[in-house]
Motif scaffolding. Structure first.
Motif, PDB file in Angstrom:
ATOM      1  N   UNK A 169       0.813  -1.221   0.000  1.00 12.05           N
ATOM      2  CA  UNK A 169       0.000   0.000   0.000  1.00 12.05           C
ATOM      3  C   UNK A 169       0.846   1.271   0.000  1.00 12.05           C
ATOM      4  N   UNK A 170       1.880   1.398   0.842  1.00 15.00           N
ATOM      5  CA  UNK A 170       2.684   2.624   0.787  1.00 15.00           C
ATOM      6  C   UNK A 170       3.418   2.801  -0.546  1.00 15.00           C
ATOM      7  N   UNK A 171       3.865   1.689  -1.140  1.00 17.38           N
ATOM      8  CA  UNK A 171       4.556   1.790  -2.427  1.00 17.38           C
ATOM      9  C   UNK A 171       3.610   2.324  -3.499  1.00 17.38           C
ATOM     10  N   UNK A 172       2.409   1.769  -3.577  1.00 17.12           N
ATOM     11  CA  UNK A 172       1.455   2.242  -4.569  1.00 17.12           C
ATOM     12  C   UNK A 172       1.048   3.690  -4.286  1.00 17.12           C
ATOM     13  N   UNK A 173       0.991   4.056  -3.006  1.00 18.78           N
ATOM     14  CA  UNK A 173       0.587   5.417  -2.655  1.00 18.78           C
ATOM     15  C   UNK A 173       1.571   6.458  -3.154  1.00 18.78           C
ATOM     16  N   UNK A 174       2.873   6.134  -3.147  1.00 22.88           N
ATOM     17  CA  UNK A 174       3.872   7.112  -3.607  1.00 22.88           C
ATOM     18  C   UNK A 174       4.243   6.924  -5.070  1.00 22.88           C
ATOM     19  N   UNK A 175       3.716   5.898  -5.722  1.00 25.53           N
ATOM     20  CA  UNK A 175       4.054   5.662  -7.117  1.00 25.53           C
ATOM     21  C   UNK A 175       5.356   4.934  -7.321  1.00 25.53           C
ATOM     22  N   UNK A 176       5.698   4.047  -6.382  1.00 29.20           N
ATOM     23  CA  UNK A 176       6.913   3.233  -6.510  1.00 29.20           C
ATOM     24  C   UNK A 176       6.509   1.818  -6.910  1.00 29.20           C
ATOM     25  N   UNK A 177       6.978   1.300  -8.046  1.00 30.44           N
ATOM     26  CA  UNK A 177       6.689  -0.100  -8.390  1.00 30.44           C
ATOM     27  C   UNK A 177       7.201  -1.033  -7.295  1.00 30.44           C
ATOM     28  N   UNK A 178       6.502  -2.136  -7.071  1.00 28.62           N
ATOM     29  CA  UNK A 178       6.901  -3.066  -6.024  1.00 28.62           C
ATOM     30  C   UNK A 178       6.885  -4.495  -6.533  1.00 28.62           C
ATOM     31  N   UNK A 179       7.951  -5.215  -6.203  1.00 25.87           N
ATOM     32  CA  UNK A 179       8.020  -6.667  -6.382  1.00 25.87           C
ATOM     33  C   UNK A 179       7.809  -7.257  -5.001  1.00 25.87           C
ATOM     34  N   UNK A 180       6.722  -7.981  -4.814  1.00 28.51           N
ATOM     35  CA  UNK A 180       6.419  -8.566  -3.512  1.00 28.51           C
ATOM     36  C   UNK A 180       6.807 -10.035  -3.492  1.00 28.51           C
ATOM     37  N   UNK A 181       7.595 -10.411  -2.480  1.00 29.00           N
ATOM     38  CA  UNK A 181       7.924 -11.817  -2.257  1.00 29.00           C
ATOM     39  C   UNK A 181       7.245 -12.256  -0.965  1.00 29.00           C
ATOM     40  N   UNK A 182       6.139 -13.009  -1.055  1.00 29.32           N
ATOM     41  CA  UNK A 182       5.494 -13.511   0.154  1.00 29.32           C
ATOM     42  C   UNK A 182       6.275 -14.681   0.738  1.00 29.32           C
ATOM     43  N   UNK A 183       5.991 -15.017   1.987  1.00 29.67           N
ATOM     44  CA  UNK A 183       6.634 -16.168   2.609  1.00 29.67           C
ATOM     45  C   UNK A 183       6.198 -17.442   1.902  1.00 29.67           C
ATOM     46  N   UNK A 184       7.119 -18.365   1.627  1.00 30.91           N
ATOM     47  CA  UNK A 184       6.748 -19.596   0.914  1.00 30.91           C
ATOM     48  C   UNK A 184       5.692 -20.425   1.638  1.00 30.91           C
ATOM     49  N   UNK A 185       5.655 -20.355   2.972  1.00 31.51           N
ATOM     50  CA  UNK A 185       4.664 -21.143   3.721  1.00 31.51           C
ATOM     51  C   UNK A 185       3.262 -20.571   3.593  1.00 31.51           C
ATOM     52  N   UNK A 186       3.159 -19.251   3.317  1.00 34.62           N
ATOM     53  CA  UNK A 186       1.846 -18.597   3.350  1.00 34.62           C
ATOM     54  C   UNK A 186       1.673 -17.612   2.195  1.00 34.62           C
ATOM     55  N   UNK A 187       1.727 -18.076   0.957  1.00 35.26           N
ATOM     56  CA  UNK A 187       1.623 -17.136  -0.160  1.00 35.26           C
ATOM     57  C   UNK A 187       0.201 -16.838  -0.617  1.00 35.26           C
ATOM     58  N   UNK A 188      -0.782 -17.590  -0.122  1.00 31.10           N
ATOM     59  CA  UNK A 188      -2.117 -17.536  -0.717  1.00 31.10           C
ATOM     60  C   UNK A 188      -2.804 -16.194  -0.507  1.00 31.10           C
ATOM     61  N   UNK A 189      -2.667 -15.626   0.683  1.00 31.94           N
ATOM     62  CA  UNK A 189      -3.303 -14.328   0.950  1.00 31.94           C
ATOM     63  C   UNK A 189      -2.757 -13.265   0.015  1.00 31.94           C
TER      64      UNK A 189
END
Length: 486
Positions: A169-189
């Protein structure tokens, strides 16, 4: 969202669904059942996502504030509309009791709502007259904030939606592209959040990606020069390794803790002690103790220690353990059996070295019973390490001096709770405690998602909380206008 072994969950590559050649299996910590399979991006797909983020940087930064705010508003609304579905998914992948999972979804809604509001008012700029000295006559400085560049957000398993929200959310708010790496155990959310992000409009294609890459491939992303900002939440060991690997990058770290609840002598009425004991028992065990601001140490003045100890033990024993999908359950399993085995070893170590086990101390698969220790020796692992499990210890001190010294003796410094009615002691705690946050009259586990959140010492650097993360993702740039008639 559904998944089968033949058709795993897609990941999100530059805003569109994609699949790779391999997949990982997500299992339910409660019963070991398979929740879903998740497609893992190939190296070429990761490269495509990073290249898209770099290519989108200029256009995204120039996107009007109302466009970014509208996208964030939509995410907040859609998370609310799908709240029960997502809460059940969190429980399935994480083992978190569903009542706590519902709270997590509600907090994520708030994070995106705050980000939408901040996107509208952030970066209006500050004007300064420079003619305060003769050489500045006719000059005006305008200072605004600009993105460092694309962000690599690395999220942990314990809050698989809300801590993802605090990256995205903060990245999108300032206009910064984001690559998100979720935890391998819990990526579904995070992948469901990608579904919702895909419903937005007006954002460049490379504005966001959700890539469930294994941890052993994270180093390549960390080192990539096109990702100048890294926002990491997780263990201090991994966090410090990341910062050491890329010292020239802007790295923010939200790491661990062994949070203390301090109960001072004036917090002595029956009502006071009941409140403190209830809050301590709840927040030593919520999320199975898998929160970096979970109560791990209770530092109580000798004047209230005995009465408090009795109440804490009673209330810890009353915590309902069991199936996390049951609304009545307070404490579910840890994220996996290995985590429960580690907690068991550390409790056994403490008892072998002289600690008194007052309740708990039992493991059943990935579950560990809520546990209370007293007289914890200084050489026990739990005396200095982060338990990250449903374990707390009680310590007797004499006065505020000893209590505050005990808090500061830790190598961690995330948050502390101080139970006192004395306003002077509250301000003294704020001044003297070496932590990022002091919570007066409650457990250290309180967090409002708009406030600055983070620690000192081995608990990290930088701050989350929407506006504060937006500041971390950006830097000040001054514009000086010359020849003005002011």
């Amino acid at each position: 969202m559904t998944s089968t072994a033949a058709a795993p969950y897609a990941f999100w590559l530059a805003g569109r669904p994609a699949t790779g050649t391999d997949s990982l299996e997500v299992t339910n910590p409660w019963d070991g059942s398979t929740v879903a399979a998740v497609s893992v991006p190939t190296g070429e797909q990761v490269e495509e996502a990073v290249a898209a983020a770099a290519a989108a940087q200029r256009d995204f930064a120039a996107t009007p504030a109302h466009v970014r705010a509208a996208a964030l508003d939509l995410v907040a609304r859609r998370l609310g509309e799908r709240a029960e579905e997502i809460a059940r998914l969190i429980t399935a992948e994480n083992g978190k009791p569903v009542k706590w999972a519902r709270g997590e979804v509600g907090r994520a809604v708030s994070v995106f709502r705050w980000a939408a509001e901040e996107a509208r008012r952030f970066n209006s700029g500050e004007a300064q007259r420079l003619d305060t000295d003769p050489g500045g006559v006719g000059r005006l400085a305008l200072t605004r904030r600009f993105c460092h560049g694309p962000v690599l957000g690395i999220a942990p398993f314990n809050f698989p939606l809300n801590l993802v929200a605090h990256k995205v959310a903060p990245a999108l708010a300032v206009g910064a592209p984001i690559i998100l790496k979720p935890a391998p155990a819990t990526p579904l959310s995070a992948l469901v959040l990608g579904e919702i992000l895909a419903e937005t409009s007006g954002l460049p294609a490379g504005a966001w990606s959700v890539l469930p890459v294994p941890n052993d491939r994270m180093a390549e992303l960390v080192a990539d020069p096109r990702l100048p900002v890294i926002s990491f939440t997780g263990s201090d060991t991994v966090g410090h390794r990341i910062k050491d690997a890329v010292p020239r990058k802007h790295v923010t770290l939200e790491l661990g803790g062994n949070a203390a609840a301090v109960v001072l002598a004036d917090w002595s009425s029956e009502q006071d002690l009941e409140w403190a004991a209830a809050r301590i028992a709840t927040f030593a065990n919520y999320q199975g103790g898998q929160s970096c601001i979970s109560v791990q140490r209770v530092i109580a003045d000798a004047a209230v220690y005995d009465a408090l100890l009795e109440k804490v033990v009673t209330k810890v024993r009353a915590q309902v353990t069991g199936d996390p999908s049951d609304d009545a359950t307070d404490v579910g399993p840890l994220v996996d059996e290995a985590a429960a085995e580690r907690v068991a070893r550390w409790v056994d170590d403490a008892v072998a070295k002289g600690a008194k086990l007052l309740t708990g101390g039992d493991r059943d698969g990935a579950g560990y019973a809520p546990t209370v220790l007293a007289e914890l020796p200084g050489d026990a692992i739990l005396a200095s390490a982060e338990a990250f499990g449903p374990v707390l210890s009680l310590h007797r001190v004499n006065g505020a001096d000893e209590a505050f010294a005990a808090v500061n003796a830790s190598r961690y410094g995330l948050q502390a709770g101080v139970f006192t009615h004395d306003l002077q002691l509250a301000f003294r705690a704020h001044r003297e405690l070496e932590v990022g946050g002091v919570i007066v009259g409650d457990a250290p586990s309180y967090r409002a998602d708009q406030m600055p959140y983070g620690g000192v010492k081995d608990s990290g650097n930088g701050r989350e909380g929407v506006r504060y993360a937006m500041a971390d993702y950006t830097y000040e740039r001054v514009l000086v206008l010359t020849g003005l008639d002011l």
